[in-house]
Scaffold this motif. Structure first.
Motif, PDB file in Angstrom:
ATOM      1  N   UNK A 115      39.844 -25.632  -9.281  1.00  0.00           N
ATOM      2  CA  UNK A 115      41.054 -26.381  -9.637  1.00  0.00           C
ATOM      3  C   UNK A 115      41.485 -26.070 -11.071  1.00  0.00           C
ATOM      4  N   UNK A 116      40.519 -25.940 -11.970  1.00  0.00           N
ATOM      5  CA  UNK A 116      40.857 -25.578 -13.354  1.00  0.00           C
ATOM      6  C   UNK A 116      41.573 -24.238 -13.389  1.00  0.00           C
ATOM      7  N   UNK A 117      41.089 -23.270 -12.625  1.00  0.00           N
ATOM      8  CA  UNK A 117      41.720 -21.950 -12.589  1.00  0.00           C
ATOM      9  C   UNK A 117      43.149 -22.053 -12.060  1.00  0.00           C
ATOM     10  N   UNK A 118      43.319 -22.751 -10.950  1.00  0.00           N
ATOM     11  CA  UNK A 118      44.644 -22.879 -10.344  1.00  0.00           C
ATOM     12  C   UNK A 118      45.603 -23.607 -11.275  1.00  0.00           C
ATOM     13  N   UNK A 119      45.163 -24.732 -11.836  1.00  0.00           N
ATOM     14  CA  UNK A 119      46.015 -25.497 -12.742  1.00  0.00           C
ATOM     15  C   UNK A 119      46.347 -24.704 -13.998  1.00  0.00           C
ATOM     16  N   UNK A 120      45.390 -23.919 -14.490  1.00  0.00           N
ATOM     17  CA  UNK A 120      45.645 -23.151 -15.715  1.00  0.00           C
ATOM     18  C   UNK A 120      46.761 -22.141 -15.495  1.00  0.00           C
ATOM     19  N   UNK A 154      40.246 -18.676 -20.354  1.00  0.00           N
ATOM     20  CA  UNK A 154      40.881 -18.602 -19.037  1.00  0.00           C
ATOM     21  C   UNK A 154      41.165 -17.163 -18.610  1.00  0.00           C
ATOM     22  N   UNK A 155      41.241 -16.983 -17.308  1.00  0.00           N
ATOM     23  CA  UNK A 155      41.604 -15.712 -16.691  1.00  0.00           C
ATOM     24  C   UNK A 155      42.990 -15.894 -16.100  1.00  0.00           C
ATOM     25  N   UNK A 156      43.911 -14.989 -16.451  1.00  0.00           N
ATOM     26  CA  UNK A 156      45.259 -15.105 -15.902  1.00  0.00           C
ATOM     27  C   UNK A 156      45.792 -13.734 -15.514  1.00  0.00           C
ATOM     28  N   UNK A 157      47.043 -13.684 -15.108  1.00  0.00           N
ATOM     29  CA  UNK A 157      47.627 -12.447 -14.573  1.00  0.00           C
ATOM     30  C   UNK A 157      47.723 -11.329 -15.607  1.00  0.00           C
TER      31      UNK A 157
END
Length: 160
Positions: A115-120, A154-157
């Protein structure tokens, strides 16, 4: 080699009555969602309520399956519903609450890693922080100014 310090800060409220009135309303909506969770296997119910910038409140609760653990967390149910029903509308605040039919949950329960990943990703894409309030069934409430406070590396696009 260089060592860096990562610091996270949070505000802790002793109970719901200390929250600003608009956040009390949001937490009460999260409690309502929690009470409608489908958690026959874990006996652990979670509710989430999101305030969007258009003043819509989106609810989510955990949904389990006999093919455990293929259910879905409350936070992701809510964020994906917000993204589906109100694409491009920013999320301002998120309230989360959890309870168990086995024992009283008397300490704050934050979002799981998925959820942290998705929300981030939503927070990064909207370029504005999402205030997060989380609690158990009773007791203290933790507030962070941003989801990224809970996920500092965090990991993002941009990595793809």
């Amino acid at each position: 080699m260089k060592k860096i310090d990562v610091v996270a800060s949070a505000t802790v409220y002793d109970d719901v009555s200390e929250l600003p009135s608009n956040v009390q309303l949001l937490m009460n909506k999260a409690i309502e969602a929690r009470n409608n969770a489908y958690a026959p296997y874990s006996k652990f119910s979670v509710g989430a309520a999101m305030l969007l910038e258009n003043n819509q409140i989106i609810l989510g609760n955990n949904q389990e399956s006999a093919a455990y653990p293929s259910g879905m967390c409350a936070e992701r149910v809510a964020i994906w519903k917000a993204g589906s029903d109100f694409p491009g509308v920013k999320v301002k605040q998120l309230a989360i609450t959890a309870s168990s039919s086995i024992s009283k949950v008397d300490r704050p329960v934050g979002p799981c890693g998925a959820c942290r990943q998705t929300l981030s990703e939503y927070e990064i894409n909207q370029k504005e922080p999402i205030e997060i309030y989380f609690m158990g069934e009773v007791g203290k409430i933790v507030k962070t100014e941003s989801l990224l406070s809970l996920l500092p590396f965090s990991f993002d696009s941009t990595y793809l």
